[in-house]
Design an enzyme around this catalytic site. Structure first.
Site, PDB file in Angstrom:
ATOM      1  N   ILE A   6       0.843  -1.200   0.000  1.00 19.71           N
ATOM      2  CA  ILE A   6       0.000   0.000   0.000  1.00 19.71           C
ATOM      3  C   ILE A   6       0.874   1.244   0.000  1.00 19.71           C
ATOM      4  CG2 ILE A   6      -1.831   1.248   1.198  1.00 19.71           C
ATOM      5  CD1 ILE A   6      -2.535  -1.421   2.603  1.00 19.71           C
ATOM      6  N   TYR A 146      -6.361  17.796 -12.029  1.00 17.61           N
ATOM      7  CA  TYR A 146      -6.561  16.653 -11.132  1.00 17.61           C
ATOM      8  C   TYR A 146      -7.515  15.658 -11.770  1.00 17.61           C
ATOM      9  CZ  TYR A 146      -7.984  13.920  -7.063  1.00 17.61           C
ATOM     10  OH  TYR A 146      -8.266  12.887  -6.203  1.00 17.61           O
TER      11      TYR A 146
END
Length: 280
Positions: A6, A146
């Site tokens: 992760i 974004y």
């Protein structure tokens, strides 16, 4: 028991996914810029390996993946969680700001996937979970760059689902709405340094005002969100998209309605642009 790799696991959604995996007796490679900054519960756990990783540095990706496989033998689930936001009207955003955003949100994700795929192909199994955004299916004012980066993540994920299926590897993009994390802090969200006054009072700058007032009051619960991501990832068959949060579901319906509104009046003429002999 699965091993989860992760990124961005020291806080926010990445941290909660890591904690959820450990709580279910899985092992976790917590990839962060500074392992010393991991919360104590992860640092104390023998199920967690903290590795130093700036995901924009290819050489560190190779080292982190090697450390993970040496410790746990394999990487079963890759969660590409590291990322940041960028606010501003497109005209205000410089080339350097846009490229820096894509280096983290897109190219780092690509390089991590490349690094883990040989091991997953050899094992004949594996799962890739890319954390996208609601902005990955709906562009909104003030977040054009974004949104572009998260549209890219969604497209990559969809293509990977088909590319990797012959090897027993699955890929899913998670598209959360707003979650009550530190994402709207300056450490995760930047604003275009060049401001154009003409945009004051327009939707692009209204988004900037919203970010300042919404911080730490967002709708989504990171613990509940991480629990659902974990639950879905543990299924035998992953969905291509996990639309996460009530605001995401609401905007998804708006997007679907808009697609139909755009397509309907031009559907017949659009279909008629084929060569006349195409039906022969």
């Amino acid at each position: 028991m699965s091993t989860w790799f992760i990124t961005g696991a020291s806080r926010g959604l990445g941290l909660q996914i890591a904690r959820t995996a450990v709580a279910h007796d899985d092992t976790v490679v917590a990839a962060v810029r500074d392992p010393a900054g991991l919360p104590d519960d992860l640092k104390r756990s023998d199920r967690v390996l903290g590795v130093r990783l700036d995901v924009t540095r290819s050489e560190e990706i190779v080292q982190a993946v090697e450390s993970a496989t040496q410790r746990f033998g394999s990487i079963d689930v890759l969660v590409n969680n590291a990322g940041r936001g960028l606010l501003g009207a497109l005209e205000e955003i410089t080339d350097a700001e846009a490229r820096s955003l894509f280096d983290l949100n897109v190219f780092a994700l690509i390089n991590l996937i490349r690094a883990v795929l040989p091991g997953m192909r050899a094992a004949g199994r594996g799962k890739i979970v890319n954390i996208g955004s609601r902005s990955g299916f709906e562009g909104e004012p003030g977040v054009s760059m974004y949104a572009a980066s998260k549209f890219a993540v969604a497209g990559i994920s969809e293509a990977l689902s088909a590319e990797l299926a012959p090897f027993g590897i699955q890929c899913m993009v998670v598209e959360p709405g707003v979650i009550r994390t530190d994402f709207l802090d300056a450490s995760s969200l930047s604003t275009a340094k060049h401001r154009i006054g003409a945009y004051n009072g327009t939707p692009a700058h209204v988004t900037l005002d919203w970010a300042g007032t919404a911080n730490h009051t967002q709708l989504g619960d990171p613990v509940k969100s991480a629990a659902l991501i974990y639950e879905v990832t543990c299924q035998d068959k992953l969905p291509g998209h996990l639309y996460l949060g009530p605001d995401t579901l609401e905007r998804l319906q708006v997007k679907l309605d808009r697609i139909e509104q755009d397509a309907a009046p031009w559907r017949e003429k659009s279909a008629a642009t084929a060569h006349d002999d195409a039906a022969a």
